[in-house]
Scaffold this motif. Structure first.
Motif, PDB file in Angstrom:
ATOM      1  N   LYS A   1      85.669 -30.463 -19.672  1.00  0.00           N
ATOM      2  CA  LYS A   1      86.352 -29.252 -20.126  1.00  0.00           C
ATOM      3  C   LYS A   1      86.018 -28.005 -19.300  1.00  0.00           C
ATOM      4  N   TYR A   2      84.746 -27.861 -18.919  1.00  0.00           N
ATOM      5  CA  TYR A   2      84.314 -26.623 -18.251  1.00  0.00           C
ATOM      6  C   TYR A   2      83.951 -26.801 -16.777  1.00  0.00           C
ATOM      7  N   GLY A   3      83.747 -28.033 -16.341  1.00  0.00           N
ATOM      8  CA  GLY A   3      83.389 -28.278 -14.947  1.00  0.00           C
ATOM      9  C   GLY A   3      81.916 -28.587 -14.778  1.00  0.00           C
TER      10      GLY A   3
ATOM     11  N   LEU B   1      89.463 -30.202 -14.234  1.00  0.00           N
ATOM     12  CA  LEU B   1      89.221 -29.995 -15.662  1.00  0.00           C
ATOM     13  C   LEU B   1      90.256 -30.732 -16.496  1.00  0.00           C
TER      14      LEU B   1
END
Length: 418
Positions: free
Chosen positions: A70-72, A189
């Motif tokens: 989701k955020y990397g 992502l």
């Protein structure tokens, strides 16, 4: 900077970061020995001490894998490593058994780094090279061997409390290097409309459960034995801590470094073929390692004669070396299964499978201690692992090698090309 150079830079610094995290995660495998002596711990208490960091490092793997999607991976990895630095430093000031257990839970967060780096690195490479890329990153498992080189020297020269202080400084430096040389790509992502619950539905997939079982051996067993082997050499063969750690590294080092070779083999021959051979080699090695030192007496024409059987330190180390190589290949091949079967959900699935492997690494050292306290036989640890490998071989045979059709019709053979 072009895409290929970015991918290479990400792979190098991520592997460095994972190596340091694994080194910290395995810290108790060495410093636990003087702590055990100081606190007067039995084998079960020692097993729990070494396993405690493995618990949190395992439990956090699923959320970390999902957050990476989701955020990397760059931001998640950097925050994770930075969060462990205070706990590592505080370890030097622990004095009671419960201090070590509580602080160990926070130090153990470093073990969750695997499920961050695996999807982070894999997405920088095309599918036909993902097995190799994940194998190179997974070679950071060799941090278990690095720990066996650094920690004993620090323990002998300065005492065990110096080890967490040095490791805290190394971790802090690694955070800086990682942030400077890593990169992020928004295209990697998972879209924000994908929910945690959607990703976790994969737990209902029987294949995921099977991969968890495989990984609990090749990774969970690797972690457990990496933690257990130094004190095993000290107790079984009477070695000092430096010699014991050096010989224990003969298992830990190939078990980490050769993971990249396992990734390459899995790309070339398929995940199934590599895993099948890994399980058979493990079965043979663990069968031989399970035999304790024993004597038996026979009556001859010249009177009773006693014969001694048991592995000497050289044969034992040789078998552990082979086992380490096999498990290095197996760790890579299991994740090749995942990248083949779940290309859009690598983070969540690798987190789930990594959790199973880590829980194996938590439970096994405790069971090793319990068995040792109950039986007094050190090789009972290998007897347990031998039984676990039997389960995987049977499961793999019926689900992959020979898939029987319904109503007793003739079985169909599964292609060994995976």
């Amino acid at each position: 900077m072009d895409r290929n150079r970015q991918a290479l830079s990400v792979l190098i610094v991520s592997t460095l970061a994972f190596t340091v995290c694994f080194m910290v995660w395995m810290m108790f495998g060495v410093i636990g020995i003087p702590i055990k002596k100081t606190l007067g711990l039995n084998a079960t208490e020692f097993g729990l001490l070494t396993a405690t960091p493995v618990l949190t490092g395992s439990l956090i793997r699923v959320p970390l894998g999902i957050w990476t999607d989701k955020y990397g991976g760059r931001i998640v990895m950097a925050i994770l490593m930075a969060a462990t630095v205070p706990a590592i430093w505080l370890m030097a000031y622990a004095t009671a058994y419960w201090h070590f257990l509580v602080i160990g839970l926070f130090v153990g967060l470093a073990g969750g780094s695997f499920s961050v780096g695996t999807p982070y690195v894999a997405r920088w490479y095309p599918k036909n090279r993902q097995g190799f890329a994940m194998g190179v990153y997974g070679a950071g498992n060799s941090g278990a061997a690095v720990n066996k080189f650094i920690a004993p020297a620090l323990v002998v020269a300065f005492g065990w409390a110096m080890v967490p202080q040095v490791y805290a400084a190394i971790m802090l430096g690694t955070v800086v290097v990682f942030w400077l040389f890593s990169h992020s790509d928004p295209a990697h992502l998972v879209p924000s409309h994908v929910k945690f619950s959607d990703q976790l539905k994969a737990l209902k997939d029987p294949k995921v459960i099977k991969y968890c079982q495989y990984y609990s051996i090749v990774f969970g067993g690797y972690v457990a034995l990496s933690l257990w082997m130094v004190q095993y050499y000290v107790g079984e063969y009477g070695l000092d801590i430096r010699a014991a750690a050096l010989l224990a590294a003969c298992f830990s080092l190939p078990g980490g470094v050769l993971r990249a070779v396992g990734g390459w083999l899995s790309d070339k021959y398929g995940a199934h073929s590599v895993t099948w051979w890994v399980m058979w080699v493990s079965w043979i090695c663990l069968f031989l390692l399970s035999y304790p030192q024993f004597d038996f007496t026979v009556t001859t024409i010249e009177g009773p004669k006693t014969f001694h059987f048991g592995l000497n330190v050289y044969a034992f180390t040789g078998l552990m070396f082979i086992l380490g190589i096999a498990w290095a290949f197996g760790k890579a091949s299991v994740f090749k299964y995942i990248s083949d079967d779940y290309p859009t959900n690598i983070g969540a699935i690798s987190g789930i499978v990594g959790l199973a492997g880590g829980l194996g690494g938590f439970v096994l050292p405790i069971l090793f201690g319990v068995l040792l306290d109950l039986t007094g036989i050190r090789s009972s640890a290998f007897m347990l692992m031998y039984g676990v490998v039997w389960v995987s071989l049977i499961w793999m045979y019926w689900t992959e090698v020979r898939r029987a059709q319904v109503m007793g019709s003739q079985a169909t053979a599964f292609s060994l090309k995976g």
